[in-house]
Motif scaffolding. Structure first.
Motif, PDB file in Angstrom:
ATOM      1  N   GLU A 303       0.835  -1.205   0.000  1.00 43.48           N
ATOM      2  CA  GLU A 303       0.000   0.000   0.000  1.00 43.48           C
ATOM      3  C   GLU A 303       0.869   1.255   0.000  1.00 43.48           C
ATOM      4  O   GLU A 303       0.567   2.237  -0.684  1.00 43.48           O
ATOM      5  CB  GLU A 303      -0.920  -0.011   1.219  1.00 43.48           C
ATOM      6  N   ALA A 304       1.956   1.215   0.778  1.00 40.97           N
ATOM      7  CA  ALA A 304       2.848   2.383   0.831  1.00 40.97           C
ATOM      8  C   ALA A 304       3.535   2.609  -0.512  1.00 40.97           C
ATOM      9  O   ALA A 304       3.723   3.760  -0.941  1.00 40.97           O
ATOM     10  CB  ALA A 304       3.889   2.183   1.930  1.00 40.97           C
ATOM     11  N   MET A 305       3.908   1.526  -1.203  1.00 45.33           N
ATOM     12  CA  MET A 305       4.573   1.684  -2.500  1.00 45.33           C
ATOM     13  C   MET A 305       3.623   2.264  -3.547  1.00 45.33           C
ATOM     14  O   MET A 305       4.008   3.146  -4.321  1.00 45.33           O
ATOM     15  CB  MET A 305       5.143   0.339  -2.954  1.00 45.33           C
ATOM     16  N   THR A 306       2.375   1.780  -3.573  1.00 40.94           N
ATOM     17  CA  THR A 306       1.423   2.348  -4.533  1.00 40.94           C
ATOM     18  C   THR A 306       1.078   3.788  -4.149  1.00 40.94           C
ATOM     19  O   THR A 306       0.890   4.638  -5.029  1.00 40.94           O
ATOM     20  CB  THR A 306       0.145   1.502  -4.598  1.00 40.94           C
ATOM     21  N   ALA A 307       1.022   4.072  -2.840  1.00 37.35           N
ATOM     22  CA  ALA A 307       0.772   5.452  -2.398  1.00 37.35           C
ATOM     23  C   ALA A 307       1.927   6.356  -2.823  1.00 37.35           C
ATOM     24  O   ALA A 307       1.715   7.495  -3.267  1.00 37.35           O
ATOM     25  CB  ALA A 307       0.583   5.497  -0.887  1.00 37.35           C
ATOM     26  N   ALA A 308       3.158   5.859  -2.683  1.00 41.02           N
ATOM     27  CA  ALA A 308       4.324   6.639  -3.111  1.00 41.02           C
ATOM     28  C   ALA A 308       4.290   6.896  -4.610  1.00 41.02           C
ATOM     29  O   ALA A 308       4.626   7.993  -5.087  1.00 41.02           O
ATOM     30  CB  ALA A 308       5.608   5.920  -2.715  1.00 41.02           C
ATOM     31  N   ASP A 309       3.878   5.883  -5.379  1.00 37.08           N
ATOM     32  CA  ASP A 309       3.721   6.066  -6.830  1.00 37.08           C
ATOM     33  C   ASP A 309       2.754   7.209  -7.119  1.00 37.08           C
ATOM     34  O   ASP A 309       3.021   8.077  -7.964  1.00 37.08           O
ATOM     35  CB  ASP A 309       3.173   4.791  -7.476  1.00 37.08           C
ATOM     36  N   ARG A 310       1.630   7.208  -6.429  1.00 36.75           N
ATOM     37  CA  ARG A 310       0.589   8.203  -6.678  1.00 36.75           C
ATOM     38  C   ARG A 310       1.048   9.612  -6.273  1.00 36.75           C
ATOM     39  O   ARG A 310       0.765  10.589  -6.965  1.00 36.75           O
ATOM     40  CB  ARG A 310      -0.690   7.822  -5.929  1.00 36.75           C
ATOM     41  N   VAL A 311       1.756   9.701  -5.161  1.00 39.94           N
ATOM     42  CA  VAL A 311       2.258  11.009  -4.713  1.00 39.94           C
ATOM     43  C   VAL A 311       3.330  11.531  -5.672  1.00 39.94           C
ATOM     44  O   VAL A 311       3.341  12.712  -6.044  1.00 39.94           O
ATOM     45  CB  VAL A 311       2.810  10.909  -3.280  1.00 39.94           C
ATOM     46  N   LEU A 312       4.211  10.633  -6.098  1.00 42.83           N
ATOM     47  CA  LEU A 312       5.289  11.052  -7.006  1.00 42.83           C
ATOM     48  C   LEU A 312       4.773  11.380  -8.399  1.00 42.83           C
ATOM     49  O   LEU A 312       5.431  12.111  -9.148  1.00 42.83           O
ATOM     50  CB  LEU A 312       6.365   9.975  -7.072  1.00 42.83           C
ATOM     51  N   GLU A 313       3.615  10.851  -8.772  1.00 39.38           N
ATOM     52  CA  GLU A 313       2.998  11.263 -10.038  1.00 39.38           C
ATOM     53  C   GLU A 313       2.772  12.769 -10.046  1.00 39.38           C
ATOM     54  O   GLU A 313       2.907  13.430 -11.086  1.00 39.38           O
ATOM     55  CB  GLU A 313       1.656  10.542 -10.230  1.00 39.38           C
TER      56      GLU A 313
END
Length: 574
Positions: A303-313
């Motif tokens: 969940e943290a990795m997908t959240a990081a993906d979304r924030v870095l987008e």
């Protein structure tokens, strides 16, 4: 990409490096103290208890007690330092994300749903914070504990140690499959939660329209569809994780049962002491939490990795509009459009093409054109809400792209047709761009905008007007937005059809007051009514994305049939 995204966020831990180091030291010390206790227990059972030596029992008992106290203190220290670091990281990330959103151009915000941005700034950052504060630390701690305990088990009695080590093989295999599937469903759920947040926000902002058209049931139906989609996705995530968590609970339990059975046999055969079996069993029990928590930590990590993906987008989106280095000390507001053009990305034809205009200091230019002719786009080029794709716009002979954005936007003030007010007091809304304005300056701006009704509100200028100013009428909102624009006495004042929501009487009063303001500024007024056109010294007719005629109102009435027809149509519509 997922792991790399999370790894890139580690830089936010650097300001808290000392606190993080203390947290890790406390974690390792706590593990060491916890692992030492079973070894002390082994010595107690095989020594003083087996021999009946009560005198030797006291120092070993005190040692076990001291180790327990040390473990408890280390757990407290670890949690406290963790909290300081992870909440600091979350705050820094949230500040950077919000500041970056302010730097991104209007084109970005037009393309993105507000609910998606909201979920990234709230839910996703919370997910990252929880992983940094719990998952990352315990993942490493648990690995360390698993390795150290396995070594100790092999040292105590290698046949049982191998049994425990081999029990890890199915866990590793199943964990790899779980990670891949959980990552996909986590991203899907986060995106669908963003869609739901967007719908809720739009419904809240448009509640008047929904009620006026009696579309509450329709809007609720769409909300329910989105909510059910989120629920089904969440249940799929729960089903996947529950199967994995159950598996992780079974493996340690079966392993412990086998250890007790085979260990008791070994003790009966003299291959293992009773104290060693008790220590062995204690170590296996210490593995139950690291193994059973593995699923939770892996889920949190995905969940943290997908959240990081979304924030870095968002954070990786480069601002398309970046200020220059030039600051004008004494701007005059001499405005020129020199072959200016604008085309939206991917559009077949430009909105504006080869626009040439000059507006001198103290002069007001009215821009007139049919709906969709590009009037709002033209005015947006001045404060660089949009950037020209050809030609240039200059202020006092300097390309606006060479000016710093704070300098340019202190020179240019804009009042929009859609007046945006915030959930704050009237005073805070009016002084949004000039927080140091005096009461006298605020009153003068309100008088120009015919917005002195604000003093009659329940708490005067300190009255909170609610989100989007929905407690006020459209005309009142426009007048407050106009007061905000004229407060700083800008050198260039852009009025994008700002008077459209005013009644005829109020419009006349506002126009009369605006003449005094525009006399000292360069003015661009998007006009639909003949009365608004009369504010201007000259009129520019925008047709087909370019300026077809420029002249006084009388001149264009006399020689441009299209201008006469346009004003006549607008007057009929208004």
């Amino acid at each position: 990409m997922h792991l790399l995204s999370l790894w890139r966020l580690k830089s936010y831990l650097r300001p808290f490096a000392t606190v993080v180091i203390v947290s890790w030291i406390a974690a390792v010390a706590g593990i060491a103290a916890g692992l030492a206790i079973p070894m002390v227990g082994k010595e107690i059972i095989d020594g003083p208890i087996a021999r009946g030596d009560l005198a030797a029992l006291i120092p070993l008992g005190l040692l076990a007690l001291a180790l327990g106290v040390v473990e408890a203190v280390m757990i407290w220290l670890r949690r406290w330092t963790q909290g300081v670091a992870v909440f600091g990281v979350e705050t820094a990330l949230r500040d950077d994300l919000y500041a970056h959103l302010q730097r991104l151009p209007m084109s970005f915000h037009d393309e993105w749903q507000s609910g998606q941005l909201l979920s990234r700034a709230t839910t996703d950052l919370g997910t990252i914070r929880r992983f940094f504060g719990f998952g990352a630390l315990f993942l490493v701690m648990n690995v360390i504990q698993l390795v150290v305990v396995t070594v100790l088990l092999l040292n105590l009695y290698w046949p049982l140690g191998l049994l425990v080590a081999f029990a890890a093989v199915p866990i590793i295999v199943v964990s790899n499959r779980f990670e891949r599937r959980y990552r996909t469903i986590s991203r899907t759920l986060q995106d669908r939660q963003g869609d739901l947040a967007t719908h809720v926000e739009e419904s809240a902002l448009g509640i008047r329209t929904i009620k006026a058209f009696g579309r509450g049931a329709h809007v609720f139906s769409r909300y329910d569809d989105l909510a059910v989609t989120v629920k089904e996705t969440a249940l799929g995530k729960v089903r996947l994780s529950s199967r994995f968590f159950t598996f992780l609970e079974i493996v340690p339990s079966v392993t412990l049962a086998l250890v007790l059975l085979l260990g008791a046999t070994a003790v009966g055969g003299g291959a293992l002491t009773l104290g060693a079996l008790v220590a062995f069993t204690s170590f296996v029990l210490q593995l139950v939490w690291p193994v059973s928590s593995l699923g939770f930590i892996l889920a949190m990590g995905q969940e943290a990795m997908t959240a990081a993906d979304r924030v870095l987008e968002v954070l990786d989106t480069e601002p398309a509009i970046v200020g220059g280095a030039l600051v004008l000390d004494r701007p005059r507001g001499h405005l020129r459009f020199e072959g200016a053009g604008f085309r939206f990305p991917g559009a077949d034809r430009p909105v504006l093409d080869d626009v040439w205009l000059e507006v001198r200091p103290g002069e007001t230019l009215a821009v007139v054109g049919a709906t969709g002719s590009g009037k709002t786009t033209l005015t947006a080029l001045v404060p660089r809400l949009l950037d020209v794709t050809s030609g240039r716009v200059t202020v006092d002979g300097h390309d606006v792209r060479d000016l710093t954005l704070p300098c340019l936007r202190s020179i240019v003030a804009t009042a929009f047709e859609e007046a945006t007010l915030f959930s704050m007091s009237v005073r805070e809304n009016v002084t949004l761009g000039h927080r140091d304005a005096t009461d006298a300056e605020v009153r003068a701006a309100l008088e120009v905008a015919q917005a002195t009704f604000a003093y009659d509100l329940p708490w005067g200028l300190d009255t909170r007007i609610g989100e989007q100013g929905m407690s006020l009428s459209g005309g009142q909102r426009q007048r407050l937005a106009l007061a905000r624009a004229v407060l700083g006495r800008p050198r260039v004042l852009v009025l994008d059809d700002t008077l459209s929501a005013l009644d005829v009487e109020t419009e006349a009063l506002v126009e009369d007051a605006l003449r005094h303001v525009l006399a000292d500024a360069t003015g661009i007024v998007v006009a639909h009514r003949a009365s608004t056109v009369l504010l201007a010294d000259r009129v520019a007719l925008l047709d087909g994305g370019t300026i077809s005629h420029v002249g006084t109102h009388r001149e264009l009435l006399a020689r441009v049939p299209g201008y006469r027809a346009l004003l006549a149509a607008e007057e009929v519509l208004s």
